[in-house]
Design a protein around this motif. Sequence first.
Motif, PDB file in Angstrom:
ATOM      1  N   ASN A 247     -21.055  17.924 -21.846  1.00 23.38           N
ATOM      2  CA  ASN A 247     -21.898  19.058 -20.960  1.00 23.38           C
ATOM      3  C   ASN A 247     -21.715  21.015 -21.102  1.00 23.38           C
ATOM      4  O   ASN A 247     -22.750  21.287 -20.849  1.00 23.38           O
ATOM      5  CB  ASN A 247     -21.369  18.672 -19.333  1.00 23.38           C
ATOM      6  CG  ASN A 247     -21.780  17.345 -18.959  1.00 23.38           C
ATOM      7  OD1 ASN A 247     -22.456  16.654 -19.833  1.00 23.38           O
ATOM      8  ND2 ASN A 247     -21.711  16.886 -17.469  1.00 23.38           N
ATOM      9  N   ASN A 279     -25.688  28.582 -13.976  1.00 20.14           N
ATOM     10  CA  ASN A 279     -26.835  27.382 -14.405  1.00 20.14           C
ATOM     11  C   ASN A 279     -26.444  26.590 -14.579  1.00 20.14           C
ATOM     12  O   ASN A 279     -24.978  26.103 -13.941  1.00 20.14           O
ATOM     13  CB  ASN A 279     -26.567  27.529 -15.859  1.00 20.14           C
ATOM     14  CG  ASN A 279     -27.414  29.616 -16.429  1.00 20.14           C
ATOM     15  OD1 ASN A 279     -28.098  29.426 -16.329  1.00 20.14           O
ATOM     16  ND2 ASN A 279     -25.820  30.483 -16.637  1.00 20.14           N
ATOM     17  N   ILE A 280     -26.930  24.892 -14.417  1.00 17.36           N
ATOM     18  CA  ILE A 280     -26.212  23.986 -14.272  1.00 17.36           C
ATOM     19  C   ILE A 280     -26.133  23.240 -15.648  1.00 17.36           C
ATOM     20  O   ILE A 280     -26.132  24.101 -17.048  1.00 17.36           O
ATOM     21  CB  ILE A 280     -28.217  22.942 -14.713  1.00 17.36           C
ATOM     22  CG1 ILE A 280     -29.209  23.618 -13.098  1.00 17.36           C
ATOM     23  CG2 ILE A 280     -27.935  21.204 -14.216  1.00 17.36           C
ATOM     24  CD1 ILE A 280     -30.410  22.913 -13.274  1.00 17.36           C
ATOM     25  N   SER A 282     -24.578  19.658 -17.127  1.00 20.89           N
ATOM     26  CA  SER A 282     -24.578  18.688 -17.274  1.00 20.89           C
ATOM     27  C   SER A 282     -25.241  17.534 -18.182  1.00 20.89           C
ATOM     28  O   SER A 282     -25.298  18.535 -19.528  1.00 20.89           O
ATOM     29  CB  SER A 282     -26.106  18.101 -15.883  1.00 20.89           C
ATOM     30  OG  SER A 282     -28.005  18.039 -16.163  1.00 20.89           O
ATOM     31  N   ALA A 284     -27.780  15.857 -18.429  1.00 14.85           N
ATOM     32  CA  ALA A 284     -28.994  16.169 -18.866  1.00 14.85           C
ATOM     33  C   ALA A 284     -29.335  17.556 -19.693  1.00 14.85           C
ATOM     34  O   ALA A 284     -30.733  17.709 -20.255  1.00 14.85           O
ATOM     35  CB  ALA A 284     -30.234  15.759 -17.427  1.00 14.85           C
ATOM     36  N   LYS A 285     -28.456  18.410 -19.081  1.00 13.83           N
ATOM     37  CA  LYS A 285     -29.536  19.906 -19.432  1.00 13.83           C
ATOM     38  C   LYS A 285     -27.584  20.365 -19.842  1.00 13.83           C
ATOM     39  O   LYS A 285     -27.017  20.947 -19.294  1.00 13.83           O
ATOM     40  CB  LYS A 285     -29.457  20.873 -18.202  1.00 13.83           C
ATOM     41  CG  LYS A 285     -31.041  19.809 -18.069  1.00 13.83           C
ATOM     42  CD  LYS A 285     -31.803  21.366 -16.600  1.00 13.83           C
ATOM     43  CE  LYS A 285     -32.938  20.820 -16.898  1.00 13.83           C
ATOM     44  NZ  LYS A 285     -33.511  21.997 -15.888  1.00 13.83           N
ATOM     45  N   LEU A 287     -24.591  23.266 -21.371  1.00 11.28           N
ATOM     46  CA  LEU A 287     -25.293  24.397 -20.861  1.00 11.28           C
ATOM     47  C   LEU A 287     -24.256  24.528 -22.744  1.00 11.28           C
ATOM     48  O   LEU A 287     -23.157  24.370 -22.804  1.00 11.28           O
ATOM     49  CB  LEU A 287     -23.843  24.648 -19.862  1.00 11.28           C
ATOM     50  CG  LEU A 287     -24.431  26.646 -20.153  1.00 11.28           C
ATOM     51  CD1 LEU A 287     -25.814  27.245 -19.829  1.00 11.28           C
ATOM     52  CD2 LEU A 287     -23.246  27.107 -19.150  1.00 11.28           C
ATOM     53  N   THR A 303     -27.605  29.651 -22.621  1.00  9.15           N
ATOM     54  CA  THR A 303     -29.022  28.784 -22.383  1.00  9.15           C
ATOM     55  C   THR A 303     -28.985  29.048 -20.882  1.00  9.15           C
ATOM     56  O   THR A 303     -28.150  28.737 -19.891  1.00  9.15           O
ATOM     57  CB  THR A 303     -28.922  27.258 -22.388  1.00  9.15           C
ATOM     58  OG1 THR A 303     -27.860  26.420 -21.838  1.00  9.15           O
ATOM     59  CG2 THR A 303     -29.120  26.755 -24.023  1.00  9.15           C
ATOM     60  N   GLN A 305     -30.854  27.606 -17.378  1.00 12.66           N
ATOM     61  CA  GLN A 305     -31.047  26.767 -16.554  1.00 12.66           C
ATOM     62  C   GLN A 305     -30.662  27.357 -15.460  1.00 12.66           C
ATOM     63  O   GLN A 305     -29.132  26.469 -15.310  1.00 12.66           O
ATOM     64  CB  GLN A 305     -30.444  25.926 -16.993  1.00 12.66           C
ATOM     65  CG  GLN A 305     -29.329  25.653 -17.163  1.00 12.66           C
ATOM     66  CD  GLN A 305     -29.239  24.853 -19.027  1.00 12.66           C
ATOM     67  OE1 GLN A 305     -30.114  24.459 -19.904  1.00 12.66           O
ATOM     68  NE2 GLN A 305     -28.208  23.999 -18.697  1.00 12.66           N
ATOM     69  N   LYS A 307     -29.417  26.868 -11.064  1.00 11.33           N
ATOM     70  CA  LYS A 307     -28.753  25.769 -10.298  1.00 11.33           C
ATOM     71  C   LYS A 307     -30.346  26.641  -9.354  1.00 11.33           C
ATOM     72  O   LYS A 307     -30.510  28.040  -9.388  1.00 11.33           O
ATOM     73  CB  LYS A 307     -28.687  26.056  -9.292  1.00 11.33           C
ATOM     74  CG  LYS A 307     -27.019  26.033 -10.399  1.00 11.33           C
ATOM     75  CD  LYS A 307     -25.408  26.071 -10.124  1.00 11.33           C
ATOM     76  CE  LYS A 307     -24.337  25.129 -11.299  1.00 11.33           C
ATOM     77  NZ  LYS A 307     -23.093  26.031 -10.289  1.00 11.33           N
ATOM     78  N   GLY A 340     -35.870  31.109 -21.966  1.00 10.78           N
ATOM     79  CA  GLY A 340     -34.883  30.402 -22.432  1.00 10.78           C
ATOM     80  C   GLY A 340     -32.940  30.756 -22.037  1.00 10.78           C
ATOM     81  O   GLY A 340     -32.221  29.783 -22.377  1.00 10.78           O
TER      82      GLY A 340
END
Length: 349
Positions: A247, A279-280, A282, A284-285, A287, A303, A305, A307, A340
């Motif tokens: 991740n 940042n997230i 995971s 799915a996303k 880092l 990146t 993203q 939280k 982004g």
Amino acid sequence: MRWSTDKIGFDDRLVVVLGILGFSVMVPVVFFNWHIWEPPYLPWQTFWPCLLITATIWIGCRYIMVWSRNRYPRFRDVRHRLWVQNSLILLYSLLVNNGIGTLTDGICDPLFGQRPHHHSTTDILIGSNAAAILCTLLVVAIYESNYFINELRKSVIEKEQLKRDTLQAQLNALRIQVNPHFLFNNLNTLSAVIPDNPTQAVDFVQQLSKVYRHILEVKDEQSILLKEELEVLESYAFLMKTRFGENLDISIRVAEEKMQQRIVPLSLQILMENAIKHNIVSSAKPLHIDISTEEGRLIVRNTLQKKNQSMESTGIGLENIRNRYRLLGDRLVEVLEGPGSFTVAIPLM
């Protein structure tokens, strides 16, 4: 007499000797029309009283200046000091000039020969007092200008030293902030890894030990080699990837010729920690964190993203780095937040 004193500002022994000899010749020539190379020649009976008067006035005025500067040392007292000092100096010069002049006329002339005169007594009295006042003022002006220049130089040096001491104290305070900052976050990471994989936890502790050994080694350094910082960053990246696995993607692309440039210690670890914290991370996303160099700067880009509910921040991460660079030089840390990505550009020194 003490010749070495900060109230004079320089070693004036040569100036005193040459000045006394010079004025002893200049005064009879300029004010009383005696000559050196043609008649009427400057007689010894005129030169030596002038030498005695000049030496007595110069040494006495020098003592008065040292006394007044010790008596009124503060800058706010300069006007009062100059008024007292110059009044005493002028009074002293006139007393010495007339006193020694009378002494040489009444006592010394019969012993060493009477001085030849081609001026009236009144002219001699007026000329000698005018010479004493003008020469005294000239000497005082020379000493005062040198004294003020010396005091200004000392003031600048003291100001710069105070500035350096202040900057050093601020840098020390900023470095002290780093240890609890890293300790808090890494202990949280370790507590999350231990229950899931004890074997990896052992490796985690070893790499963590390397990171903290580095913290202890650089705690008193203002800057270190980029090569050293990146070596420790590899250990820190291992700690983070142990926890987040696939991740988290960390890419380090720094040319070998850049490795000998310098950077603020622990700055890369702080930036990487901030990126993970805010940042997230995971499946799915994932880092992505990319470290590279560009135009004399180290670029750390991740990146963006964020939280939904940000963790409570201690407020010493990115601001800590900014403050340390601000104290060390003119080149500042640049931060750019795009749609982004989040980018931090750190100057290489």
